[in-house]
Design a protein around this motif. Sequence first.
Motif, PDB file in Angstrom:
ATOM      1  N   GLY A  15       1.039  -1.332  -0.071  1.00 47.60           N
ATOM      2  CA  GLY A  15       0.135  -0.314   0.272  1.00 47.60           C
ATOM      3  C   GLY A  15       0.596   1.319   0.257  1.00 47.60           C
ATOM      4  O   GLY A  15       0.668   2.565   0.001  1.00 47.60           O
ATOM      5  N   LEU A  16       1.797   1.625   0.173  1.00 43.64           N
ATOM      6  CA  LEU A  16       2.610   2.697   0.048  1.00 43.64           C
ATOM      7  C   LEU A  16       3.336   2.641  -1.487  1.00 43.64           C
ATOM      8  O   LEU A  16       3.391   1.727  -2.029  1.00 43.64           O
ATOM      9  N   ARG A  17       3.490   3.932  -1.267  1.00 47.92           N
ATOM     10  CA  ARG A  17       4.004   4.584  -2.839  1.00 47.92           C
ATOM     11  C   ARG A  17       5.360   4.892  -2.598  1.00 47.92           C
ATOM     12  O   ARG A  17       5.361   6.340  -1.657  1.00 47.92           O
ATOM     13  N   PHE A  18       6.622   5.069  -3.679  1.00 49.99           N
ATOM     14  CA  PHE A  18       7.825   5.104  -3.295  1.00 49.99           C
ATOM     15  C   PHE A  18       8.177   5.716  -4.985  1.00 49.99           C
ATOM     16  O   PHE A  18       7.866   5.413  -6.277  1.00 49.99           O
ATOM     17  N   ALA A  19       8.879   7.152  -4.556  1.00 52.84           N
ATOM     18  CA  ALA A  19       9.561   8.033  -5.926  1.00 52.84           C
ATOM     19  C   ALA A  19      10.596   7.399  -5.747  1.00 52.84           C
ATOM     20  O   ALA A  19      11.480   7.613  -4.038  1.00 52.84           O
ATOM     21  N   LEU A  20      11.306   6.429  -7.585  1.00 48.45           N
ATOM     22  CA  LEU A  20      13.067   6.364  -6.861  1.00 48.45           C
ATOM     23  C   LEU A  20      13.757   7.585  -7.892  1.00 48.45           C
ATOM     24  O   LEU A  20      12.923   7.697  -8.916  1.00 48.45           O
ATOM     25  N   VAL A  21      14.761   7.811  -7.153  1.00 48.63           N
ATOM     26  CA  VAL A  21      15.310   9.334  -8.045  1.00 48.63           C
ATOM     27  C   VAL A  21      16.868   8.670  -8.206  1.00 48.63           C
ATOM     28  O   VAL A  21      17.353   8.404  -7.632  1.00 48.63           O
ATOM     29  N   ALA A  22      16.651   8.258 -10.169  1.00 47.59           N
ATOM     30  CA  ALA A  22      18.154   8.378 -10.289  1.00 47.59           C
ATOM     31  C   ALA A  22      18.254   9.050 -11.001  1.00 47.59           C
ATOM     32  O   ALA A  22      18.566   9.600 -12.005  1.00 47.59           O
ATOM     33  N   VAL A  54      11.647   8.838 -11.470  1.00 45.12           N
ATOM     34  CA  VAL A  54      12.930   9.819 -12.004  1.00 45.12           C
ATOM     35  C   VAL A  54      14.042   9.465 -12.623  1.00 45.12           C
ATOM     36  O   VAL A  54      14.903   9.660 -11.386  1.00 45.12           O
ATOM     37  N   ARG A  55      14.324  10.232 -13.517  1.00 48.96           N
ATOM     38  CA  ARG A  55      15.992  10.073 -13.964  1.00 48.96           C
ATOM     39  C   ARG A  55      16.801  11.527 -14.177  1.00 48.96           C
ATOM     40  O   ARG A  55      15.709  12.352 -14.771  1.00 48.96           O
ATOM     41  N   VAL A  56      17.438  12.075 -13.325  1.00 44.35           N
ATOM     42  CA  VAL A  56      18.113  12.922 -13.566  1.00 44.35           C
ATOM     43  C   VAL A  56      20.023  12.689 -14.300  1.00 44.35           C
ATOM     44  O   VAL A  56      19.899  11.540 -14.029  1.00 44.35           O
ATOM     45  N   PRO A  57      19.891  14.043 -14.488  1.00 44.75           N
ATOM     46  CA  PRO A  57      21.192  13.914 -14.908  1.00 44.75           C
ATOM     47  C   PRO A  57      22.431  13.214 -14.344  1.00 44.75           C
ATOM     48  O   PRO A  57      23.124  12.648 -14.765  1.00 44.75           O
ATOM     49  N   GLY A  58      22.723  13.806 -12.816  1.00 45.55           N
ATOM     50  CA  GLY A  58      23.698  13.220 -12.016  1.00 45.55           C
ATOM     51  C   GLY A  58      23.184  13.632 -10.578  1.00 45.55           C
ATOM     52  O   GLY A  58      21.978  13.902  -9.990  1.00 45.55           O
ATOM     53  N   ALA A  59      23.806  12.732  -9.874  1.00 42.35           N
ATOM     54  CA  ALA A  59      23.938  12.879  -8.061  1.00 42.35           C
ATOM     55  C   ALA A  59      23.608  14.720  -8.124  1.00 42.35           C
ATOM     56  O   ALA A  59      22.817  15.107  -6.391  1.00 42.35           O
ATOM     57  N   PHE A  60      24.412  14.793  -8.564  1.00 44.01           N
ATOM     58  CA  PHE A  60      24.160  16.786  -7.819  1.00 44.01           C
ATOM     59  C   PHE A  60      22.810  17.166  -7.999  1.00 44.01           C
ATOM     60  O   PHE A  60      22.421  18.243  -7.439  1.00 44.01           O
ATOM     61  N   GLU A  61      21.576  16.701  -9.139  1.00 41.30           N
ATOM     62  CA  GLU A  61      20.622  17.240  -9.689  1.00 41.30           C
ATOM     63  C   GLU A  61      19.770  16.570  -7.943  1.00 41.30           C
ATOM     64  O   GLU A  61      18.186  16.094  -8.136  1.00 41.30           O
ATOM     65  N   LEU A  62      20.373  15.391  -7.256  1.00 41.64           N
ATOM     66  CA  LEU A  62      19.468  14.101  -6.494  1.00 41.64           C
ATOM     67  C   LEU A  62      18.231  15.560  -6.092  1.00 41.64           C
ATOM     68  O   LEU A  62      17.300  14.629  -6.100  1.00 41.64           O
ATOM     69  N   VAL A  78      11.146   8.461  -0.739  1.00 42.26           N
ATOM     70  CA  VAL A  78      11.760   8.946  -2.059  1.00 42.26           C
ATOM     71  C   VAL A  78      13.043   8.091  -1.874  1.00 42.26           C
ATOM     72  O   VAL A  78      13.634   8.351  -0.327  1.00 42.26           O
ATOM     73  N   ILE A  79      13.540   7.856  -2.341  1.00 45.92           N
ATOM     74  CA  ILE A  79      15.117   6.733  -2.863  1.00 45.92           C
ATOM     75  C   ILE A  79      15.056   7.357  -3.758  1.00 45.92           C
ATOM     76  O   ILE A  79      15.698   7.272  -5.647  1.00 45.92           O
ATOM     77  N   CYS A  80      16.425   7.576  -3.210  1.00 49.08           N
ATOM     78  CA  CYS A  80      17.921   8.357  -4.272  1.00 49.08           C
ATOM     79  C   CYS A  80      18.816   7.658  -4.385  1.00 49.08           C
ATOM     80  O   CYS A  80      19.199   6.837  -3.708  1.00 49.08           O
ATOM     81  N   LEU A  81      19.541   7.810  -5.840  1.00 46.89           N
ATOM     82  CA  LEU A  81      20.378   6.591  -6.085  1.00 46.89           C
ATOM     83  C   LEU A  81      21.066   6.855  -7.356  1.00 46.89           C
ATOM     84  O   LEU A  81      21.001   7.741  -8.518  1.00 46.89           O
ATOM     85  N   GLY A  82      22.138   6.676  -7.008  1.00 46.39           N
ATOM     86  CA  GLY A  82      23.679   7.279  -7.931  1.00 46.39           C
ATOM     87  C   GLY A  82      24.970   7.201  -7.725  1.00 46.39           C
ATOM     88  O   GLY A  82      25.132   5.712  -7.023  1.00 46.39           O
TER      89      GLY A  82
END
Length: 156
Positions: A15-22, A54-62, A78-82
């Motif tokens: 039931g949980l909602r997650f955003a991954l930012v990579a 969600v894709r971003v250019p790199g770690a600086f933009e996370l 929100v889970i940030c990956l880089g």
Amino acid sequence: MPHLKTVEGQLDAKGLRFALVAGRFNEFVVDKLVGGAVDYLTRHGADRDNITLVRVPGAFELPLAAKRLAGKGEYDAVICLGAIIRGATPHFDYVAAECSKGLAQVMMDSGLPVGFGVLTCDSLEQAVERAGSKAGNKGVEAAAAALEMVRVVEQL
């Protein structure tokens, strides 16, 4: 020692909602972190339809993407990956410091759990080891920490 009231988070993502930012930089490593995080969350009950990547250019933009996602009210974490790999210049130090400070600030300002799955490695070999080989998968660890914190924060 007397019994203490203990608050712990159950590892149930149902039931949980997650955003991954990579970050796209070092994508071949980051994709393994994403795969590990998605696998962990789905094995613990999350519906794939409740996971947004969600894709971003790199770690600086996370941090900016994490801030926007945390402010939407649509996600439980929100889970940030880089992957930041040291080179011959001080660039690594600036990117790593600002990324970690920015993500910590997002978590503190929003009150939303932010999983920190950003590798800071001296070599490509170290990054590969931390993205699913000898040293485990830090994407899995970031997803596990975020899930646990969602369930802890619910009780606080």
